[in-house]
Design a protein around this motif. Structure first.
Motif, mmCIF file in Angstrom:
data_model
loop_
_atom_site.group_PDB
_atom_site.id
_atom_site.type_symbol
_atom_site.label_atom_id
_atom_site.label_comp_id
_atom_site.label_asym_id
_atom_site.label_seq_id
_atom_site.Cartn_x
_atom_site.Cartn_y
_atom_site.Cartn_z
ATOM 1 N N ARG A 1 40.711 3.044 -27.443
ATOM 2 C CA ARG A 1 41.997 2.583 -27.269
ATOM 3 C C ARG A 1 42.199 1.548 -26.240
ATOM 4 N NH1 ARG A 1 44.886 8.365 -26.802
ATOM 5 N NH2 ARG A 1 43.762 9.615 -28.737
ATOM 6 N N GLY A 2 41.496 0.355 -26.541
ATOM 7 C CA GLY A 2 41.335 -0.690 -25.719
ATOM 8 C C GLY A 2 42.751 -1.687 -26.024
ATOM 9 N N ARG A 3 43.073 -2.687 -24.864
ATOM 10 C CA ARG A 3 44.368 -3.389 -25.104
ATOM 11 C C ARG A 3 43.561 -4.717 -25.588
ATOM 12 N NH1 ARG A 3 45.039 -1.302 -20.229
ATOM 13 N NH2 ARG A 3 44.718 -3.474 -19.251
ATOM 14 N N PRO A 4 44.589 -5.538 -26.289
ATOM 15 C CA PRO A 4 43.895 -6.853 -26.846
ATOM 16 C C PRO A 4 43.394 -7.577 -25.605
ATOM 17 C CG PRO A 4 46.122 -6.136 -27.875
ATOM 18 C CD PRO A 4 46.083 -5.309 -26.814
ATOM 19 N N ALA B 1 39.509 -8.917 -25.931
ATOM 20 C CA ALA B 1 39.043 -10.415 -25.920
ATOM 21 C C ALA B 1 38.298 -10.717 -24.741
ATOM 22 C CB ALA B 1 40.658 -11.089 -25.505
ATOM 23 N N VAL B 2 38.435 -10.322 -23.621
ATOM 24 C CA VAL B 2 37.728 -10.333 -22.421
ATOM 25 C C VAL B 2 36.137 -10.024 -22.588
ATOM 26 C CG1 VAL B 2 37.085 -9.676 -19.873
ATOM 27 C CG2 VAL B 2 39.327 -10.461 -20.446
ATOM 28 N N ALA B 3 36.015 -8.753 -23.287
ATOM 29 C CA ALA B 3 34.639 -8.296 -23.837
ATOM 30 C C ALA B 3 34.067 -9.131 -24.693
ATOM 31 C CB ALA B 3 34.913 -6.828 -24.316
ATOM 32 N N VAL B 4 34.946 -9.536 -25.798
ATOM 33 C CA VAL B 4 34.252 -10.392 -26.567
ATOM 34 C C VAL B 4 33.876 -11.726 -26.298
ATOM 35 C CG1 VAL B 4 34.855 -11.815 -28.646
ATOM 36 C CG2 VAL B 4 35.459 -9.417 -28.679
ATOM 37 N N ALA B 5 34.638 -12.334 -25.514
ATOM 38 C CA ALA B 5 34.390 -13.486 -24.778
ATOM 39 C C ALA B 5 33.053 -13.338 -23.923
ATOM 40 C CB ALA B 5 35.379 -14.123 -23.775
ATOM 41 N N GLY C 1 42.678 -12.571 -31.418
ATOM 42 C CA GLY C 1 42.802 -13.730 -30.630
ATOM 43 C C GLY C 1 44.435 -14.095 -30.593
ATOM 44 N N LEU C 2 45.081 -13.936 -31.863
ATOM 45 C CA LEU C 2 46.484 -14.280 -31.672
ATOM 46 C C LEU C 2 47.322 -13.247 -30.845
ATOM 47 C CD1 LEU C 2 46.670 -15.107 -35.507
ATOM 48 C CD2 LEU C 2 47.395 -16.880 -33.757
ATOM 49 N N THR C 3 46.866 -12.158 -30.516
ATOM 50 C CA THR C 3 47.604 -11.180 -29.790
ATOM 51 C C THR C 3 47.102 -11.232 -28.338
ATOM 52 O OG1 THR C 3 46.233 -9.485 -30.536
ATOM 53 C CG2 THR C 3 48.236 -9.604 -31.866
ATOM 54 N N THR C 4 46.153 -12.061 -27.769
ATOM 55 C CA THR C 4 45.899 -11.898 -26.779
ATOM 56 C C THR C 4 46.653 -13.162 -25.862
ATOM 57 O OG1 THR C 4 43.620 -10.996 -27.371
ATOM 58 C CG2 THR C 4 43.808 -12.130 -25.174
#
Length: 358
Positions: free
Chosen positions: A161-164, A168-172, A314-317
């Motif tokens: 249940r991660g937040r956007p 995004a931080v993890a993906v980057a 990306g759009l929600t981060t």
């Protein structure tokens, strides 16, 4: 103004079932742009896939577009981040076969399992204790580093249940260090080979078992030739297949770790059913009953769905939320990347030596 004039706009409001349309169209537009850019030979040679570009373009757009436009897109963007993501992960299973396991043997499977387990355990330990990260971000970075980069981060997000902004931080983080690996691994191989000759297959096993993204594995493997690339991709595909049992185990752990309300039983395990769909389609692919045209169509659909999901992420981060995370995610990513290079090499050598004695 009359009551009738007050109700006029509501009479022409879109039906409830169309509320997803603005967000889906926005995410699809970003995904299409990313897919087009991803066809660039230069970007492909540097391991930058359409999925990576989708989150980058989405992140830029999400922080530049008017807030009113993004608010109207919320429902569709959330649908893309959740349901379309799961559908894409399921279809991704058609890229794999159980025969891949036979090509790398039990030693290859053991290497992948050891790399996955050790890397994820290290992330869960170092993330909160050394770098002060919250548990969810540490898990997401650990999943991406230990399995298959951004796709693993996205697949893990519904379980924890991660937040956007956490996703995004993890993906980057995993994309960044995986991109560095494209150039680092061939250089390290040539340094090692100058001291002691190493076969291309050894390099392929090492790259496939430790580099983050599939696209990055392909790029790093091709730097040493087709033989190294083939071995690296097969080893990587076996590692990707471990995503399903990993998600089931993580779901069971998350249910135990989640505190239960006072006087109520502990929450049940949230089974990630899409993980079983992933394995089921890998089984179908293994039977070799689908025509190549159908497989190509399914592969394109999987990548399209994942690109739309990445774009929606990306759009929600918000950059402000990512900035709040500070340098800690990069510190954890760097530690895991170093472990994958050095510890991964040690695991490869140790298991190869045991297999040779058997």
């Amino acid at each position: 103004m009359s009551a009738a004039s007050h109700s006029f706009p509501a009479a022409f409001a879109p039906p409830a079932n169309l509320r997803f349309l603005p967000g889906l169209l926005l995410a699809a537009a970003v995904a299409i742009a990313a897919t087009g850019a991803g066809r660039s030979g230069w970007l492909q040679s540097h391991g930058l896939s359409a999925l990576t570009l989708a989150i980058a373009i989405g992140l830029a757009a999400g922080n530049l577009l008017p807030a009113s436009m993004l608010a109207a897109s919320d429902a569709g963007l959330n649908l893309a981040r959740q349901r379309l993501l799961r559908a894409g992960i399921v279809l991704y299973g058609l890229r794999l076969t159980f025969q891949d396991i036979g090509q790398v043997g039990l030693a290859g499977v053991a290497i992948d399992a050891a790399v996955l387990g050790s890397t994820f355990a290290l992330a869960c330990t170092l993330g909160p204790r050394l770098f002060g990260l919250d548990r969810t971000t540490a898990i997401l970075i650990g999943a991406g580093s230990s399995i298959c980069g951004a796709a693993a981060v996205l697949a893990t997000e519904p379980v924890v249940r991660g937040r956007p902004e956490q996703v995004a931080v993890a993906v980057a983080t995993v994309v960044g260090f995986g991109s560095v690996a494209i150039f680092l691994y061939p250089a390290l191989y040539h340094l090692a080979a100058a001291v002691h000759p190493l076969p291309a297959s050894t390099y392929g096993l090492w790259a496939g078992s430790t580099i983050h993204e599939v696209a990055q594995v392909v790029a790093a493997g091709r730097a040493l030739g087709d033989a190294a690339a083939d071995t690296a991709v097969i080893e990587k595909m076996v590692r990707v297949m471990m995503l399903a049992p990993f998600l089931v185990a993580l779901s069971a752990w998350a249910a135990r770790a989640r505190p239960a309300p006072v006087g109520q039983p502990r929450p049940a395990i949230a089974i990630p059913w899409f993980a079983f769909g992933f394995v089921a389609l890998a089984g179908v692919r293994s039977l070799d009953v689908l025509p190549h045209a159908a497989l190509a169509l399914a592969d394109g659909a999987a990548l399209a769905l994942l690109a739309v999901a990445m774009a929606a992420l990306g759009l929600t981060t918000r950059l402000s939320a990512m900035k709040a995370a500070g340098l800690a995610p990069l510190g954890l990513g760097a530690a895991l990347a170093a472990w994958l290079v050095v510890g991964g090499a040690a695991i490869n050598l140790a298991i190869a030596a045991l297999a040779a004695k058997a």
